[in-house]
Design a protein around this motif. Sequence first.
Motif, PDB file in Angstrom:
ATOM      1  N   ILE A   7      48.983  44.617  38.573  1.00  0.00           N
ATOM      2  CA  ILE A   7      47.711  44.774  39.264  1.00  0.00           C
ATOM      3  C   ILE A   7      47.131  43.379  39.461  1.00  0.00           C
ATOM      4  O   ILE A   7      46.972  42.635  38.494  1.00  0.00           O
ATOM      5  CB  ILE A   7      46.739  45.660  38.460  1.00  0.00           C
ATOM      6  CG1 ILE A   7      47.301  47.084  38.347  1.00  0.00           C
ATOM      7  CG2 ILE A   7      45.352  45.654  39.098  1.00  0.00           C
ATOM      8  CD1 ILE A   7      46.491  48.007  37.460  1.00  0.00           C
ATOM      9  N   LEU A   9      43.941  41.425  40.613  1.00  0.00           N
ATOM     10  CA  LEU A   9      42.517  41.458  40.933  1.00  0.00           C
ATOM     11  C   LEU A   9      42.200  40.158  41.657  1.00  0.00           C
ATOM     12  O   LEU A   9      42.104  39.103  41.036  1.00  0.00           O
ATOM     13  CB  LEU A   9      41.669  41.575  39.666  1.00  0.00           C
ATOM     14  CG  LEU A   9      41.739  42.886  38.910  1.00  0.00           C
ATOM     15  CD1 LEU A   9      40.873  42.822  37.659  1.00  0.00           C
ATOM     16  CD2 LEU A   9      41.299  44.034  39.783  1.00  0.00           C
ATOM     17  N   SER A  12      38.297  41.837  44.177  1.00  0.00           N
ATOM     18  CA  SER A  12      37.242  42.542  43.446  1.00  0.00           C
ATOM     19  C   SER A  12      36.232  41.520  42.941  1.00  0.00           C
ATOM     20  O   SER A  12      36.587  40.580  42.239  1.00  0.00           O
ATOM     21  CB  SER A  12      37.835  43.303  42.258  1.00  0.00           C
ATOM     22  OG  SER A  12      38.723  44.288  42.724  1.00  0.00           O
ATOM     23  N   GLU A  19      33.671  47.807  41.600  1.00  0.00           N
ATOM     24  CA  GLU A  19      34.998  47.459  42.109  1.00  0.00           C
ATOM     25  C   GLU A  19      36.007  47.208  40.985  1.00  0.00           C
ATOM     26  O   GLU A  19      37.206  47.187  41.234  1.00  0.00           O
ATOM     27  CB  GLU A  19      34.918  46.196  42.977  1.00  0.00           C
ATOM     28  CG  GLU A  19      34.111  46.354  44.228  1.00  0.00           C
ATOM     29  CD  GLU A  19      34.005  45.066  45.029  1.00  0.00           C
ATOM     30  OE1 GLU A  19      34.642  44.055  44.664  1.00  0.00           O
ATOM     31  OE2 GLU A  19      33.274  45.070  46.038  1.00  0.00           O
ATOM     32  N   PRO A  23      40.639  49.687  38.870  1.00  0.00           N
ATOM     33  CA  PRO A  23      41.888  48.994  38.543  1.00  0.00           C
ATOM     34  C   PRO A  23      42.097  48.789  37.034  1.00  0.00           C
ATOM     35  O   PRO A  23      43.223  48.886  36.539  1.00  0.00           O
ATOM     36  CB  PRO A  23      41.788  47.655  39.271  1.00  0.00           C
ATOM     37  CG  PRO A  23      40.385  47.514  39.706  1.00  0.00           C
ATOM     38  CD  PRO A  23      39.787  48.883  39.747  1.00  0.00           C
ATOM     39  N   LEU A 123      49.764  46.586  42.849  1.00  0.00           N
ATOM     40  CA  LEU A 123      48.505  47.058  43.415  1.00  0.00           C
ATOM     41  C   LEU A 123      47.567  45.855  43.483  1.00  0.00           C
ATOM     42  O   LEU A 123      47.488  45.070  42.525  1.00  0.00           O
ATOM     43  CB  LEU A 123      47.868  48.146  42.541  1.00  0.00           C
ATOM     44  CG  LEU A 123      48.671  49.423  42.335  1.00  0.00           C
ATOM     45  CD1 LEU A 123      47.945  50.335  41.337  1.00  0.00           C
ATOM     46  CD2 LEU A 123      48.868  50.138  43.649  1.00  0.00           C
ATOM     47  N   THR A 124      46.873  45.696  44.580  1.00  0.00           N
ATOM     48  CA  THR A 124      45.900  44.620  44.680  1.00  0.00           C
ATOM     49  C   THR A 124      44.513  45.207  44.935  1.00  0.00           C
ATOM     50  O   THR A 124      44.371  46.201  45.651  1.00  0.00           O
ATOM     51  CB  THR A 124      46.249  43.623  45.810  1.00  0.00           C
ATOM     52  OG1 THR A 124      46.268  44.313  47.054  1.00  0.00           O
ATOM     53  CG2 THR A 124      47.582  42.958  45.561  1.00  0.00           C
ATOM     54  N   TYR A 125      43.556  44.592  44.322  1.00  0.00           N
ATOM     55  CA  TYR A 125      42.167  45.027  44.470  1.00  0.00           C
ATOM     56  C   TYR A 125      41.304  43.802  44.709  1.00  0.00           C
ATOM     57  O   TYR A 125      41.510  42.767  44.179  1.00  0.00           O
ATOM     58  CB  TYR A 125      41.667  45.725  43.202  1.00  0.00           C
ATOM     59  CG  TYR A 125      42.361  47.034  42.934  1.00  0.00           C
ATOM     60  CD1 TYR A 125      41.856  48.207  43.455  1.00  0.00           C
ATOM     61  CD2 TYR A 125      43.522  47.081  42.174  1.00  0.00           C
ATOM     62  CE1 TYR A 125      42.477  49.431  43.208  1.00  0.00           C
ATOM     63  CE2 TYR A 125      44.148  48.293  41.930  1.00  0.00           C
ATOM     64  CZ  TYR A 125      43.633  49.452  42.446  1.00  0.00           C
ATOM     65  OH  TYR A 125      44.249  50.643  42.203  1.00  0.00           O
TER      66      TYR A 125
END
Length: 125
Positions: A7, A9, A12, A19, A23, A123-125
């Motif tokens: 993940i 971040l 965010s 936000e 995650p 996964l990117t946030y």
Amino acid sequence: MPRRLTIILINSDPRNPAELGAPLYQAAVAAAMDYEVEVICTGAAGPLMCRGRAAAIEIKPGSGRTVYDFIREAHGHGARFLACATNLDLHAIAADDLIPECAGLVGSAYMVERAMDDDTRVLTY
């Protein structure tokens, strides 16, 4: 079947704590499901790896649960937290200032390598 979840971040913003909840919670759940999980903090989220920053931010105002609580929960399930070395430099944060849950520093090549790895989902946030 992939066994690793990375993940990242990056977009965010800690100024909008909502936000950050999803995650970090997903990291905890995936680690509890015995996946190898790592959370890389960079961009606006990079300073969360600095002592005191995540502890000062409530996920939901009035809840009493901080971003640091979510980090500790995910870490307790086995998620590894990493900080982007270049990002820390941009924010004038030294390695000595990192929270104990932060396992180390990585760079852009590490993130690209993870994204290209067949055994990893990113996964990117």
